[in-house]
Design an enzyme around this catalytic site. Structure first.
Site, PDB file in Angstrom:
ATOM      1  N   ARG A 169     -17.168   8.745 -13.463  1.00 37.87           N
ATOM      2  CA  ARG A 169     -16.004   9.503 -13.006  1.00 37.87           C
ATOM      3  C   ARG A 169     -16.429  10.666 -12.113  1.00 37.87           C
ATOM      4  NH1 ARG A 169     -14.282  13.777 -15.656  1.00 37.87           N
ATOM      5  NH2 ARG A 169     -14.825  12.951 -17.702  1.00 37.87           N
ATOM      6  N   LYS A 178      -4.784   0.462   3.205  1.00 34.57           N
ATOM      7  CA  LYS A 178      -4.281  -0.080   4.454  1.00 34.57           C
ATOM      8  C   LYS A 178      -5.420  -0.447   5.409  1.00 34.57           C
ATOM      9  CE  LYS A 178      -0.254   0.909   2.600  1.00 34.57           C
ATOM     10  NZ  LYS A 178      -0.527   1.822   1.485  1.00 34.57           N
ATOM     11  N   ASP A 201      -1.793  13.163   7.162  1.00 38.06           N
ATOM     12  CA  ASP A 201      -1.859  11.808   6.621  1.00 38.06           C
ATOM     13  C   ASP A 201      -2.182  10.884   7.792  1.00 38.06           C
ATOM     14  OD1 ASP A 201      -1.460   9.229   5.701  1.00 38.06           O
ATOM     15  OD2 ASP A 201       0.217   9.777   4.403  1.00 38.06           O
ATOM     16  N   TYR A 260       6.903   8.638   4.661  1.00 37.42           N
ATOM     17  CA  TYR A 260       6.770   7.506   3.744  1.00 37.42           C
ATOM     18  C   TYR A 260       7.522   7.792   2.443  1.00 37.42           C
ATOM     19  CZ  TYR A 260       4.605   4.513   0.215  1.00 37.42           C
ATOM     20  OH  TYR A 260       4.402   3.658  -0.831  1.00 37.42           O
TER      21      TYR A 260
END
Length: 367
Positions: free
Chosen positions: A44, A193, A168, A96
């Site tokens: 982690r 994406k 973004d 978005y």
């Protein structure tokens, strides 16, 4: 020696000649003694495979460090953790839907205010700044209306008012735009994406340049724990190797399709910035969106973007389903709007498929 240097040594010392990047699935790493570490302790906190991707990506971005997360939304949530109640963030009006939903939750639960402004109208943004304003959150090409924003004035404005600029950059990627090198403070990607590029990995990335932000995100990334898995990190590394090829092809296909769609009487409006493989179409009233989605064969009806396949999304009931209907309508997200993520198929196959589906979808056409 810095931890990042130790991490690079830990990876490169175990050299086998493998061309593909190794995948380190271990969640724990052995210590040679008290106070001794290879730079890796617990996955982690840091993992060799994730570290390889993060180092490579930060170089592409021109940043100091990248932080890979379990999804694009986890990246935005990580950034939201910087702010406290009563802070205000100015946000792209066309946005978005998933980001809108998360911001709405943070406003209701934590008292962080999100004020929506048109970043293509500079004076409106200036007038919206208050003593509580802490950051600008900008989609340089908005989703789904493809409104392009000139970022340079906002870097200057943010510097003047002491604000963070959060970009973004999902649509553009570091291949087409490197905001950190131009003046941004934080760059976010939904790496699901274009970065992954094959519709087979869920991931996000936050990249920063300022050392203070690096320290803050190192703490938050580890503490929150929405870190990317080793295998998914490997998939992103794979995606980076073909990023430029995929974007060049998708962009070329999108430009040609946008030009063709502007000649069709079944399409009222073509929304395309001229860059990326993303475009939206506003169909004429006599075109049935439901039939269009039914009759396409090469273009798939699915809710994502940036992969090798051409996908069609219906924002009204998919990406922006949680936005109130009146909000959608006021923002131009109506029931005749479809968003296309153009893939890397042969252009003729994409065009022919869309044209035949449009023809079959008009009212009065006998099937």
């Amino acid at each position: 020696m810095k931890d990042t240097q130790l991490a690079q040594i830990a990876v490169t010392e175990d050299y086998t000649g493998a061309i593909a990047n190794p995948i380190y699935l271990s969640t724990a790493f052995q210590h040679q003694g008290l106070g001794q570490s290879t730079g890796f302790d617990y996955t982690r906190t840091k993992n060799p495979t994730r570290n390889d991707f993060e180092v490579a990506f930060s170089k592409l971005e021109g940043g100091a460090a990248s932080f890979a997360t379990a999804s694009g939304m986890a990246s935005i949530q990580l950034v939201c953790s910087l702010f406290k109640p009563q802070d205000e963030i100015l946000v792209s009006y066309d946005l978005y839907g998933g980001t809108f939903r998360l911001f709405q939750y943070y406003e209701e639960q934590y008292g962080i205010h999100f004020k929506y402004v048109h970043f293509d109208q500079y004076t409106e943004v200036v007038d919206a700044i208050t003593p509580h304003t802490k950051a600008l959150f900008i989609e340089p090409i908005s989703n789904p209306l493809m409104i392009e924003v000139e970022l340079a004035p906002y870097y200057e404005l943010a510097h003047q008012y002491g604000l963070l600029t959060i970009i973004d950059n999902t649509f553009l990627t570091p291949y087409l735009s490197t905001p950190l090198e131009d003046g941004a403070d934080i760059v976010i990607h939904s790496a699901t994406k274009y970065i992954g590029g094959h519709n087979d990995v869920l991931a996000g990335v936050v990249t920063v340049k300022d050392p203070d932000l690096v320290q803050k995100f190192e703490l938050l990334h580890n503490m929150i724990g929405a870190t990317l898995s080793p295998f998914d990190s490997y998939l992103l590394q794979r995606g980076l190797k073909t990023l430029h090829l995929r974007i060049d092809r998708a962009q070329d296909n999108a430009r040609r399709l946008a030009e063709r769609c502007r000649t069709l009487d079944s399409i009222k409006e073509v929304l395309y910035s001229g860059r990326t493989g993303m475009l939206s179409l506003r169909l004429e009233k006599d075109v049935s969106v439901e039939k269009l989605l039914k009759f396409t064969r090469v273009c798939r009806f699915a809710e994502s973007l940036g992969g090798t396949e051409t996908l069609i999304t219906f924002p009204y009931t998919q990406t922006h389903v949680d936005m109130p209907d009146d909000e959608k309508e006021s923002r131009g997200i109506d029931q005749q709007l479809v968003r296309l993520s153009i893939g890397i198929e042969a252009y003729e196959d994409i065009e022919n498929d869309l044209l035949q589906a449009l023809n079959k979808s008009r009212e009065g056409v006998i099937q």
